[in-house]
Design an enzyme around this catalytic site. Structure first.
Site, PDB file in Angstrom:
ATOM      1  N   SER A  49       7.668   2.360 -15.489  1.00  0.00           N
ATOM      2  CA  SER A  49       6.412   2.835 -14.920  1.00  0.00           C
ATOM      3  C   SER A  49       6.635   4.048 -14.027  1.00  0.00           C
ATOM      4  O   SER A  49       5.835   4.990 -14.030  1.00  0.00           O
ATOM      5  CB  SER A  49       5.744   1.716 -14.130  1.00  0.00           C
ATOM      6  OG  SER A  49       4.425   2.067 -13.783  1.00  0.00           O
ATOM      7  N   GLU A  73       4.370  -2.593  -8.381  1.00  0.00           N
ATOM      8  CA  GLU A  73       3.897  -1.860  -7.211  1.00  0.00           C
ATOM      9  C   GLU A  73       2.586  -2.466  -6.722  1.00  0.00           C
ATOM     10  O   GLU A  73       1.573  -2.413  -7.417  1.00  0.00           O
ATOM     11  CB  GLU A  73       3.672  -0.377  -7.536  1.00  0.00           C
ATOM     12  CG  GLU A  73       3.127   0.406  -6.345  1.00  0.00           C
ATOM     13  CD  GLU A  73       2.595   1.781  -6.722  1.00  0.00           C
ATOM     14  OE1 GLU A  73       2.129   2.491  -5.821  1.00  0.00           O
ATOM     15  OE2 GLU A  73       2.643   2.135  -7.916  1.00  0.00           O
TER      16      GLU A  73
END
EC number: 2.7.1.-
Length: 315
Positions: free
Chosen positions: A70, A280
């Site tokens: 990511s 995250e």
């Protein structure tokens, strides 16, 4: 013909991986100019991607887990260049969960993963773009919310081995008496939902939490988000567990889940809620998530389940 130039961005936690070191050596012997950069702190991946583009790299390989993928994809996504002007993206799965790699059918050894990148043409894939009050965030795999973090910690290892990813849902059901559902209003194209949920998945990819199939039908090249809401179960607990025992994980989740597909999704909550974007955490009361079609080009297996049957079509 000029020598292909690759840049491999390696999560620092895997810097001592001997299998990866040998696979890199083998690829170099096959004529690939492959440089390795190791991430150590925040911002390293962005700096290495910019450096690779400036150096003329044609392919950037993320070596790590979902977070590493990511981070590299995010850095490519927020650049000004169109997807076809950026380096292609590859993945060597080295993380603990590897949810994206597992759903995509990527090889689980460095040698096979690098060989796939070398031999398979890159295809365009979508990314998630999340807008929150603190700015814009990107994700390659999935945004999830609810009690997942707590359940992941508390789920019994034996239950995980027996039931797989749905063990997290069962653990959550058992703990509903002391876990408060998250109240939220969701709105998408031809979709609206309002209430309390215990789990939420907004998928580009299909799974999170080490194999939990939150969005089991998601595709990464259809321009759509797959939305899965697991609402408060109340009287459904017994029936859901019975379905799990008799019919399996997928049937149990289908029994309780609310599903939708939409190119965008807006989330509004009376209290701040947390979404996990490939590792995250982002917290806010309002979010907008968009599916950005064909934002990067990625090397994937010919029979990748996340594609609409066109992995053989070059980008």
């Amino acid at each position: 013909m000029p020598q292909p130039h690759w840049r491999l961005i390696l999560n620092g936690k895997s810097a001592g991986d001997d299998a990866l070191r040998e696979a890199v050596r083998t690829l170099r012997e096959r004529g690939i100019a492959l440089d390795v950069r190791v991430t150590w702190e925040a911002g390293d991946a962005e700096r290495y991607v910019a450096e690779a583009i400036a150096d003329g790299a044609c392919t950037i390989v993320a070596a790590g887990g979902d977070g590493t993928l990511s981070e590299v994809a995010t850095t490519l996504a927020h650049r000004d260049e169109p997807a076809d002007a950026l380096p292609t993206l590859g993945l060597v799965p080295l993380g603990t969960a590897n949810d994206f790699a597992g759903a995509a059918g990527l090889p689980d050894t460095p040698a096979e993963a690098l060989a796939l990148i070398h031999t398979r043409p890159a295809v365009p894939i979508d990314l998630l773009k999340l807008q929150a009050p603190d700015g814009v965030h990107w994700a390659a795999n999935l945004a999830s919310g609810g009690f997942g973090t707590q359940v992941t910690v508390e789920t019994d290892e034996g239950l995980k081995k027996m039931l797989g990813g749905l063990a997290y849902l069962v653990t959550g059901i058992a703990k509903l008496g002391r876990i408060e559902a998250v109240q939220a209003r969701l709105r998408g194209e031809d979709f609206a939902w309002d209430g309390g949920f215990i789990a939420l998945g907004v998928g580009n990819g299909r799974q999170a939490g080490g194999g939990q199939p939150l969005c089991p039908e998601a595709l990464i090249d259809d321009g759509l988000l797959d939305v899965t809401v697991v609402p408060e179960l109340s009287g459904e607990v017994g029936a859901t567990v019975a379905t799990l025992v008799t019919q399996g994980q997928h049937a149990a989740l289908e029994r309780v889940a609310v599903r939708a597909r939409s190119p965008w999704l807006e989330i509004e909550a009376p209290q701040p809620l947390s979404l996990n974007l490939d590792g995250e955490p982002v917290q806010a009361q309002r979010f907008r998530i968009d599916c950005v079609p064909a934002r990067v080009r990625m090397h994937l297996p010919a029979d990748c389940p996340l594609l609409r049957g066109r992995a053989d079509t070059p980008a």
